[in-house]
Design an enzyme around this catalytic site. Structure first.
Site, mmCIF file in Angstrom:
data_model
loop_
_atom_site.group_PDB
_atom_site.id
_atom_site.type_symbol
_atom_site.label_atom_id
_atom_site.label_comp_id
_atom_site.label_asym_id
_atom_site.label_seq_id
_atom_site.Cartn_x
_atom_site.Cartn_y
_atom_site.Cartn_z
ATOM 1 N N LYS A 1 -36.537 12.467 -16.055
ATOM 2 C CA LYS A 1 -35.096 12.449 -16.290
ATOM 3 C C LYS A 1 -34.748 12.590 -17.775
ATOM 4 O O LYS A 1 -33.726 13.167 -18.111
ATOM 5 C CB LYS A 1 -34.469 11.170 -15.720
ATOM 6 N N LYS B 1 -38.336 18.226 -5.408
ATOM 7 C CA LYS B 1 -37.665 17.437 -4.383
ATOM 8 C C LYS B 1 -36.169 17.764 -4.337
ATOM 9 O O LYS B 1 -35.581 18.171 -5.339
ATOM 10 C CB LYS B 1 -37.917 15.931 -4.597
ATOM 11 N N LYS C 1 -29.945 15.031 -6.181
ATOM 12 C CA LYS C 1 -28.524 15.051 -6.514
ATOM 13 C C LYS C 1 -28.295 15.683 -7.870
ATOM 14 O O LYS C 1 -27.217 16.181 -8.158
ATOM 15 C CB LYS C 1 -27.979 13.613 -6.602
#
Ligand code: TYM
Length: 329
Positions: free
Chosen positions: A112, A195, A198
């Site tokens: 992230k 994956k 969102k």
């Protein structure tokens, strides 16, 4: 009751099929055997979502999706993390027993934060400690999550152990991750090696719980495929076909082998048409219930206010025990 469940979901966007198959659907099933606490983790979402309007909208939308999927807020406790300040309070205590080295190993922080690590918010780094606080505050024994959260749950176990040893107590039970075999990792529709997420900038990579039948059909039609004849399960060489088969099997409640047998001679186009129909049939009723709930935001807010009250009634005594153990009381 077989134990106590805690799980959480971030209100960074709406809910997608990965969240539903990897987590939500299992939450619904677990209500029968466990005492369940489910949390919309807005403190966690703040690490990446810093838009007050979107935060407010997403919290209600995620609450609607959870209830529409079948979580019963009478039976289970459903609440918003920031409504129970005990989470942030326990997180601080746990930060003081967590070695930096443990956080350095967390792969989600690396993903992230990306290349621009110096500018990543400190909250993104300490994120897994807050997650441990969520779980330990309810003395949860089991944590149902998708595969991507396994490392965080293992860290929560390590932190619980570190706290217990340091303060010579058995306050926190070590929580067990509960990862369902099927659909533990639903992948992007556009790249079977990533994956479904969102945070992916392209909406075509995921199916959202708010998508209508036509949008679902279009996303599945345009999902990446390959030119091999027949449909087969082989994640290494056919990641996209394997992902779609896995989604089909999970939605149809059948084993992977059965799904493979059904489509082994089918063309990719026919398989996709069947998958689109099944997805719309399974998600349609949930989407409808969700829309109806979202039309009554006061009702959602009332459910969440009641949930927060119940959550705090369990959390406050545990925080008091932790404060006592470290010598604050
Ligand atoms: P979040 O909000 O990213 O995802 C919520 C749940 O959905 C699962 N999930 C998936 N499962 C299968 N395939 C996918 N593509 C997929 N994407 C997401 C996640 O594993 C998760 O179970 N850190 C957590 C939220 C959290 C939490 C907690 C979870 C905060 N505190 C305490 C459990 C216990 C997260 O970001 O989930």
């Amino acid at each position: 009751m077989k134990g106590r469940i805690f799980s959480g979901i971030q209100p960074t966007h709406g809910i997608h099929l990965g969240n539903y198959l990897g987590a939500l659907r299992n939450w619904v099933r677990l209500q029968d055997g466990y005492e369940c606490v489910f949390c919309i983790v807005d403190l966690h979402a703040l690490t990446l979502l810093r838009d007050a309007g979107a935060m407010r909208r997403n919290v209600r939308e995620v609450a609607a999706a959870i209830i529409a999927s079948g979580v019963d807020p009478e039976r289970s406790t459903l609440f918003v993390q920031s409504h129970a300040p005990e989470h942030a309070q326990l997180a601080w205590v746990l930060q003081c027993v967590t070695p930096l080295g443990w956080l350095n190993r967390m792969t989600q922080f690396k993903e992230k934060a990306g290349k621009n690590r110096e500018n990543a918010p400190a909250g993104l780094y300490t994120y897994p400690v807050l997650q441990a606080a969520d779980i330990l505050l309810y003395k949860a024994t089991h944590v149902p999550v998708g595969e991507d959260q396994k490392q965080h749950i293992e860290l929560a176990r390590d932190i619980a152990g570190a706290f217990n040893r340091r303060f010579d107590t058995d306050l926190f039970p070590l929580p067990e991750p509960m990862i369902q075999a099927e659909a533990a990792r639903v992948m992007s529709l556009r790249d079977g090696t990533r994956k479904m997420s969102k945070s992916d900038p392209s909406d075509m990579t995921r199916i959202n719980l708010v998508d209508d039948r036509e949008t679902i059909a279009q996303k599945i039609r345009k999902a990446k495929s390959d030119s091999v004849m027949g449909v087969s399960y082989d994640p290494a060489s056919r990641p996209e076909a394997s992902n779609l088969l896995q989604i089909y099997a999970a939605l149809a409640d059948m084993g992977q082998g059965e799904a493979v047998a059904r489509f082994k001679d089918a063309s990719f186009a026919d398989f996709k048409a069947d998958l689109a129909d099944l997805t719309a049939a399974r998600l349609g009723p949930i989407t409808e219930r969700m829309r109806a709930l979202m039309a009554e935001p006061e009702r959602i807010d009332a459910v969440l206010a009641d949930g927060a009250e119940r959550a705090r009634a369990s959390a406050a005594p545990v925080l008091a025990e932790a404060y006592e153990a470290v010598g604050f009381r």
